[in-house]
Scaffold this motif. Structure first.
Motif, PDB file in Angstrom:
ATOM      1  N   LEU A  50      57.897  45.087   6.245  1.00  0.00           N
ATOM      2  CA  LEU A  50      58.418  45.581   7.525  1.00  0.00           C
ATOM      3  C   LEU A  50      58.826  44.434   8.443  1.00  0.00           C
ATOM      4  N   LEU A  51      58.032  43.377   8.468  1.00  0.00           N
ATOM      5  CA  LEU A  51      58.391  42.222   9.286  1.00  0.00           C
ATOM      6  C   LEU A  51      59.712  41.612   8.820  1.00  0.00           C
ATOM      7  N   LEU A  52      59.858  41.422   7.512  1.00  0.00           N
ATOM      8  CA  LEU A  52      61.086  40.826   6.984  1.00  0.00           C
ATOM      9  C   LEU A  52      62.290  41.741   7.200  1.00  0.00           C
ATOM     10  N   ASN A  54      62.752  43.606   9.605  1.00  0.00           N
ATOM     11  CA  ASN A  54      63.066  43.600  11.035  1.00  0.00           C
ATOM     12  C   ASN A  54      63.323  42.189  11.560  1.00  0.00           C
ATOM     13  N   SER A  55      63.819  41.337  10.676  1.00  0.00           N
ATOM     14  CA  SER A  55      64.334  40.011  11.005  1.00  0.00           C
ATOM     15  C   SER A  55      63.299  38.942  11.341  1.00  0.00           C
ATOM     16  N   ALA A  56      62.048  39.140  10.989  1.00  0.00           N
ATOM     17  CA  ALA A  56      61.074  38.061  11.159  1.00  0.00           C
ATOM     18  C   ALA A  56      61.411  36.961  10.162  1.00  0.00           C
ATOM     19  N   ASP A  57      61.222  35.719  10.559  1.00  0.00           N
ATOM     20  CA  ASP A  57      61.535  34.655   9.621  1.00  0.00           C
ATOM     21  C   ASP A  57      60.421  34.538   8.583  1.00  0.00           C
ATOM     22  N   ILE A  58      60.814  34.144   7.395  1.00  0.00           N
ATOM     23  CA  ILE A  58      59.903  34.133   6.247  1.00  0.00           C
ATOM     24  C   ILE A  58      58.736  33.165   6.444  1.00  0.00           C
ATOM     25  N   TYR A  59      58.962  32.066   7.153  1.00  0.00           N
ATOM     26  CA  TYR A  59      57.901  31.091   7.393  1.00  0.00           C
ATOM     27  C   TYR A  59      56.784  31.723   8.232  1.00  0.00           C
ATOM     28  N   THR A  60      57.157  32.436   9.292  1.00  0.00           N
ATOM     29  CA  THR A  60      56.166  33.087  10.153  1.00  0.00           C
ATOM     30  C   THR A  60      55.397  34.150   9.388  1.00  0.00           C
ATOM     31  N   VAL A  61      56.089  34.943   8.593  1.00  0.00           N
ATOM     32  CA  VAL A  61      55.427  35.979   7.787  1.00  0.00           C
ATOM     33  C   VAL A  61      54.446  35.328   6.816  1.00  0.00           C
ATOM     34  N   SER A  62      54.859  34.242   6.204  1.00  0.00           N
ATOM     35  CA  SER A  62      54.004  33.527   5.266  1.00  0.00           C
ATOM     36  C   SER A  62      52.720  33.051   5.933  1.00  0.00           C
ATOM     37  N   LYS A  63      52.846  32.467   7.109  1.00  0.00           N
ATOM     38  CA  LYS A  63      51.672  31.981   7.833  1.00  0.00           C
ATOM     39  C   LYS A  63      50.797  33.135   8.303  1.00  0.00           C
ATOM     40  N   ARG A  64      51.425  34.220   8.724  1.00  0.00           N
ATOM     41  CA  ARG A  64      50.665  35.393   9.174  1.00  0.00           C
ATOM     42  C   ARG A  64      49.809  35.963   8.041  1.00  0.00           C
ATOM     43  N   LEU A  65      50.346  35.924   6.822  1.00  0.00           N
ATOM     44  CA  LEU A  65      49.605  36.421   5.666  1.00  0.00           C
ATOM     45  C   LEU A  65      48.583  35.405   5.156  1.00  0.00           C
ATOM     46  N   GLY A  66      48.670  34.185   5.667  1.00  0.00           N
ATOM     47  CA  GLY A  66      47.710  33.149   5.274  1.00  0.00           C
ATOM     48  C   GLY A  66      48.038  32.452   3.971  1.00  0.00           C
ATOM     49  N   TYR A  67      49.305  32.505   3.564  1.00  0.00           N
ATOM     50  CA  TYR A  67      49.699  31.841   2.329  1.00  0.00           C
ATOM     51  C   TYR A  67      49.923  30.348   2.565  1.00  0.00           C
ATOM     52  N   ARG A  68      49.548  29.538   1.592  1.00  0.00           N
ATOM     53  CA  ARG A  68      49.795  28.093   1.670  1.00  0.00           C
ATOM     54  C   ARG A  68      51.214  27.770   1.231  1.00  0.00           C
ATOM     55  N   GLU A  69      51.717  28.551   0.278  1.00  0.00           N
ATOM     56  CA  GLU A  69      53.038  28.300  -0.300  1.00  0.00           C
ATOM     57  C   GLU A  69      54.042  29.332   0.194  1.00  0.00           C
ATOM     58  N   ARG A  71      56.732  30.104  -1.257  1.00  0.00           N
ATOM     59  CA  ARG A  71      57.268  30.855  -2.403  1.00  0.00           C
ATOM     60  C   ARG A  71      56.484  32.143  -2.672  1.00  0.00           C
ATOM     61  N   THR A  72      55.214  32.186  -2.270  1.00  0.00           N
ATOM     62  CA  THR A  72      54.442  33.418  -2.432  1.00  0.00           C
ATOM     63  C   THR A  72      55.049  34.535  -1.583  1.00  0.00           C
ATOM     64  N   THR A  73      55.503  34.203  -0.406  1.00  0.00           N
ATOM     65  CA  THR A  73      56.107  35.187   0.500  1.00  0.00           C
ATOM     66  C   THR A  73      57.502  35.588   0.028  1.00  0.00           C
ATOM     67  N   GLN A  74      58.153  34.745  -0.741  1.00  0.00           N
ATOM     68  CA  GLN A  74      59.505  35.051  -1.212  1.00  0.00           C
ATOM     69  C   GLN A  74      59.531  36.296  -2.086  1.00  0.00           C
ATOM     70  N   ILE A  75      58.399  36.672  -2.653  1.00  0.00           N
ATOM     71  CA  ILE A  75      58.311  37.921  -3.428  1.00  0.00           C
ATOM     72  C   ILE A  75      58.692  39.093  -2.533  1.00  0.00           C
ATOM     73  N   TYR A  76      58.194  39.074  -1.306  1.00  0.00           N
ATOM     74  CA  TYR A  76      58.503  40.151  -0.366  1.00  0.00           C
ATOM     75  C   TYR A  76      59.974  40.129   0.033  1.00  0.00           C
TER      76      TYR A  76
END
Length: 98
Positions: A50-52, A54-69, A71-76
């Protein structure tokens, strides 16, 4: 879940990841008459998509989910891309002669 007392108050107080907490989420769904099987992981997944969407940037989403990498968020992001293609295919083909 009860009434929210303050806008700054967390909705899910003390909720942690684990099987016991998935059981609690299932109870909430049952009380809300939501027949779908929902887990803590699916809630995180839905939040990310939902964040992605609605135009949230992938870096912010990644940090919000607590991912270190990142590329893990790129799945979404791939899910969002496939939904965009699927949506574009809804438009019927127009046969216009010029």
């Amino acid at each position: 879940m009860g009434e929210r007392q303050d806008p700054q108050e967390r909705v899910f107080k003390g909720l942690k990841y684990g099987k016991a907490y998935n059981t609690e989420i299932i109870r909430w769904c049952n009380r809300a008459a939501i027949p779908k099987h929902i887990t803590f992981h699916s809630a995180r997944h839905t939040n990310a998509v939902l964040l992605l969407e609605n135009s949230a940037d992938i870096y912010t989403v990644s940090k919000r989910l607590g991912y270190r990498e990142l590329r893990t968020t790129q799945i979404y992001a791939k899910i969002v891309d496939s939904k965009m293609k699927e949506t574009a295919e809804i438009i019927p083909e127009l046969n216009i002669e010029l």
